[in-house]
Motif scaffolding. Structure first.
Motif, PDB file in Angstrom:
ATOM      1  N   ASN A  36      40.477  37.253  36.967  1.00  0.00           N
ATOM      2  CA  ASN A  36      41.004  37.944  35.786  1.00  0.00           C
ATOM      3  C   ASN A  36      39.973  38.088  34.671  1.00  0.00           C
ATOM      4  O   ASN A  36      40.313  38.462  33.556  1.00  0.00           O
ATOM      5  CB  ASN A  36      42.251  37.228  35.250  1.00  0.00           C
ATOM      6  N   THR A  46      47.400  39.765  38.033  1.00  0.00           N
ATOM      7  CA  THR A  46      46.653  38.729  37.318  1.00  0.00           C
ATOM      8  C   THR A  46      47.572  37.787  36.553  1.00  0.00           C
ATOM      9  O   THR A  46      47.235  36.622  36.337  1.00  0.00           O
ATOM     10  CB  THR A  46      45.640  39.362  36.335  1.00  0.00           C
ATOM     11  N   ASN A  47      48.718  38.271  36.138  1.00  0.00           N
ATOM     12  CA  ASN A  47      49.680  37.416  35.433  1.00  0.00           C
ATOM     13  C   ASN A  47      51.004  37.404  36.184  1.00  0.00           C
ATOM     14  O   ASN A  47      52.017  37.903  35.706  1.00  0.00           O
ATOM     15  CB  ASN A  47      49.900  37.884  33.994  1.00  0.00           C
ATOM     16  N   PRO A  63      45.273  32.319  28.445  1.00  0.00           N
ATOM     17  CA  PRO A  63      44.847  32.759  29.777  1.00  0.00           C
ATOM     18  C   PRO A  63      43.946  31.719  30.455  1.00  0.00           C
ATOM     19  O   PRO A  63      42.904  31.345  29.913  1.00  0.00           O
ATOM     20  CB  PRO A  63      44.044  34.044  29.492  1.00  0.00           C
ATOM     21  N   SER A  68      43.712  39.498  44.944  1.00  0.00           N
ATOM     22  CA  SER A  68      42.715  39.793  43.908  1.00  0.00           C
ATOM     23  C   SER A  68      41.319  39.313  44.284  1.00  0.00           C
ATOM     24  O   SER A  68      40.330  39.772  43.718  1.00  0.00           O
ATOM     25  CB  SER A  68      43.136  39.166  42.576  1.00  0.00           C
ATOM     26  N   THR A 112      41.181  31.319  32.703  1.00  0.00           N
ATOM     27  CA  THR A 112      40.186  32.351  32.978  1.00  0.00           C
ATOM     28  C   THR A 112      39.383  31.996  34.227  1.00  0.00           C
ATOM     29  O   THR A 112      38.769  30.925  34.288  1.00  0.00           O
ATOM     30  CB  THR A 112      39.252  32.507  31.756  1.00  0.00           C
ATOM     31  N   ASP A 123      48.031  35.077  31.762  1.00  0.00           N
ATOM     32  CA  ASP A 123      46.760  35.143  32.478  1.00  0.00           C
ATOM     33  C   ASP A 123      46.181  36.537  32.658  1.00  0.00           C
ATOM     34  O   ASP A 123      45.076  36.671  33.190  1.00  0.00           O
ATOM     35  CB  ASP A 123      46.902  34.484  33.864  1.00  0.00           C
ATOM     36  N   GLY A 124      46.897  37.583  32.270  1.00  0.00           N
ATOM     37  CA  GLY A 124      46.341  38.918  32.466  1.00  0.00           C
ATOM     38  C   GLY A 124      47.342  40.006  32.139  1.00  0.00           C
ATOM     39  O   GLY A 124      48.487  39.747  31.756  1.00  0.00           O
ATOM     40  N   GLU A 145      39.679  41.310  32.499  1.00  0.00           N
ATOM     41  CA  GLU A 145      40.777  41.706  31.616  1.00  0.00           C
ATOM     42  C   GLU A 145      40.763  40.989  30.267  1.00  0.00           C
ATOM     43  O   GLU A 145      41.713  41.101  29.497  1.00  0.00           O
ATOM     44  CB  GLU A 145      42.118  41.442  32.307  1.00  0.00           C
TER      45      GLU A 145
END
Length: 596
Positions: free
Chosen positions: A298, A264-265, A291, A24, A293, A258-259, A301
């Motif tokens: 992420n 992201t998660n 989340p 990512s 951040t 987290d996403g 999102e």
């Protein structure tokens, strides 16, 4: 745990996020350029900087030097519409981002709370060298709003950015039931307001076999709110455990999320549908999505996460974003890539919700202190949320299902006008010698009638008795009345814990989220985790079992059995399932935004 959690390592992996994180961050979208300031400019600005909590910018405070770990003078100042914090260390001038909007900083500053709300201490001859005398010390100004108790440093995941977890061969920290009860009682003794809410955390607290007994102990000790900070993995595969923790008295699952994608998660993307299903079947507890951040990871999102929460409003009570705390020695380039602050996250939410949830819809946590003043005067109930104005922010949004629209509470309630009115009434009541029952009834009726002048029916969500919900919460002022309000709204919060680079001692002195330790001390979150060599790691080492001792006490225990192996078969099964589709795909888009 069930067999699906026991797949051979060759068929799956222990989620850690390193692979997803690397993927990512290949394409960096946004870099924070830190301004340069010379040593001469720094000291010149310090001479004229304001002093004392809430002063104008530039403002003088104290911070930590990441290199020497000593307290040093620091300057909070504004440039290019942003707020920065700068300090002089042996390696030179260190500047970091404090707040991404000076406008938001000043608007939040208006609602600071200056009165001291804690007069008891847990350490003697303290307060001289904050933050190295924590316990609580005489300088601390806020009582415990949320008590954290670490139940274990064992974890079923291996997250790359986690504060701590026990690796193979390392000591195991797991306080006894007696120690846990002592910590709960200790926080209750705070004067004049004892702790009333506790969060059991880790590691991963669900790994403890005696978790149900621990939850019951908290209820026995008079805690109204019991919260479980968890990745939810065990709850996905053990529906009976969800039912048991609810029946034992858990109010909230503080669930890592987290996403919206597996990238992201990576922690629990595939398990979330099962967690939600089990919570629905058990009738609770309510869920707060949490989340972590991170800029360029992420932060694109955030709006989608809120939309996700709104689609599961029957069980999701809130979303509480936590901008990454970059604890430890972190190179400047990494801080520039990953640093995001409260206003930066709020701005992204405004953009990603097409302005439905705007910057102006948020208020700092200590605004609650101004409301609490009225409740103390009117009902004799004391509970003050008085963190530093820069520590956290929040809003509430209502879902108007009739018109498929999301309505933040400030759109139909004049929040500032109403709070100012309550303060006026508090001042008035404080002048009275007595507040009899008849007088209280008359005042209650007057406040409710006046409240209508702050309420705009035209913009209020349809199909919900919002006025009735708010009246009930204010008239009764109880935990249950507040709970009814939360069931009909989505709480959206923001809490930015500090690290060595943005450390502000004025924030630590007003911290409201505290850790209880088995040596009797109670320590602010941002000393416990930012100075682990004095607090977290040092004390836990004193009360830990060596690896050999732990294995002797638990002969059937195996470190690898603690770890969750996500099999490829499980992922493929979830992809094709109706449950996965209902959870993630067949949902409403309340903000009219494209998929991330």
């Amino acid at each position: 745990m069930l067999k699906v959690m026991r797949m051979a390592e060759s068929l799956g992996e222990i989620p850690s996020g390193e692979k997803e994180f690397a993927e990512s961050t290949k394409r960096i979208r946004d870099i924070v350029e830190f301004p340069e300031i010379s040593e001469d400019e720094f000291y010149e600005m310090l001479k004229t900087a304001s002093r004392g909590y809430g002063g104008d910018l530039p403002h003088r405070t104290y911070s930590l030097c990441p290199e020497t770990r000593r307290v040093v003078p620091a300057l909070v100042w504004e440039k290019d519409g942003k707020v920065w914090i700068t300090k002089k260390c042996p390696e030179g001038m260190i500047t970091d981002l404090y707040y991404e909007s000076v406008e938001t900083y000043n608007r939040f500053r208006k609602w600071l709370w200056s009165r001291k709300e804690l007069y008891s201490t847990n350490v003697e001859n303290s307060g001289v060298n904050c933050p190295f005398d924590c316990g609580m010390c005489a300088r601390h100004r806020s009582h415990t709003n949320l008590l954290n108790i670490v139940l274990t440093n064992r974890c079923n995941l291996s997250c790359w950015y986690c504060f701590f977890y026990a690796r193979e061969g390392q000591p195991i920290y797991e306080p006894t039931l007696e120690q846990i009860r002592m910590m709960l009682r200790n926080a209750k003794k705070q004067y004049p307001i004892g702790a009333n809410a506790v969060q059991f955390t880790g590691g991963e607290p669900t790994l403890r076999d005696d978790l149900i007994e621990i939850i019951k102990i908290a209820k026995e000790e008079g805690y109204d709110h019991v919260q479980l900070n968890t990745d939810g993995i065990r709850l996905a595969f053990e529906p009976e455990l969800v039912k048991k923790i609810r029946e034992a008295g858990t109010n909230t699952l503080y669930l890592s999320y987290d996403g919206m994608t597996p990238q992201t998660n990576w922690k629990n993307h595939w398990e979330i549908p099962l967690i939600f299903e089990n919570v629905r079947k058990a009738g609770g507890p309510g869920i707060v999505l949490v989340p972590t951040t991170i800029r360029n990871v992420n932060d694109h999102e955030l709006g989608a996460i809120i939309n996700f929460g709104l689609n599961h409003l029957d069980i999701v009570r809130g979303v509480n974003f936590q901008p990454l705390s970059q604890v430890g020695r972190v190179p400047k380039k990494e801080r520039q890539r990953f640093r995001i602050t409260i206003p930066g996250a709020i701005k992204r939410i405004e953009e990603q919700t097409n302005g439905v949830i705007a910057m102006e819809d948020w208020y700092p946590i200590p605004i609650a202190g101004h409301i609490a003043r009225f409740f103390e005067a009117f009902a004799g109930k004391r509970y003050y949320m008085t963190s530093h104005f820069a520590c956290g922010a929040a809003t509430y949004v209502f879902l108007d299902r009739e018109n498929k629209r999301v309505v933040p509470i400030p759109r139909f309630i004049d929040v500032e006008g109403f709070v100012e009115f309550l303060e006026e009434k508090a001042e008035e009541i404080e002048q009275w010698k007595t507040l009899g029952k008849l007088k209280k009834l008359k005042l209650g009726a007057e406040i409710f009638l006046k409240f209508k002048s702050f309420y705009d029916e035209k913009y209020a969500p349809k199909g919900l008795d919002v006025l009735g919900l708010i009246k009930n919460a204010f008239v009764h002022g109880t935990y249950d009345a507040l709970g009814k309000f939360h069931e009909k709204t989505l709480f959206i919060g923001m809490m930015h814990f500090m690290d060595e680079y943005n450390y502000d001692v004025e924030r630590v002195e007003r911290c409201v989220i505290h850790y209880a330790m088995p040596d009797g001390r109670i320590v602010p979150f941002c000393t416990f985790n930012v100075i682990p060599e004095i607090y977290r790691d040092k004390v836990q080492a004193q009360f830990s079992y060596t690896w050999e001792e732990w294995k002797r006490l638990h002969p059937d225990w195996d470190y690898k059995k603690d770890k969750y192996f996500r099999s490829k078969e499980f992922v493929e099964k979830m992809k094709k399932s109706e449950l996965y589709r209902k959870t993630y795909i067949d949902i409403e888009d309340y903000f009219g935004v494209k998929e991330v």
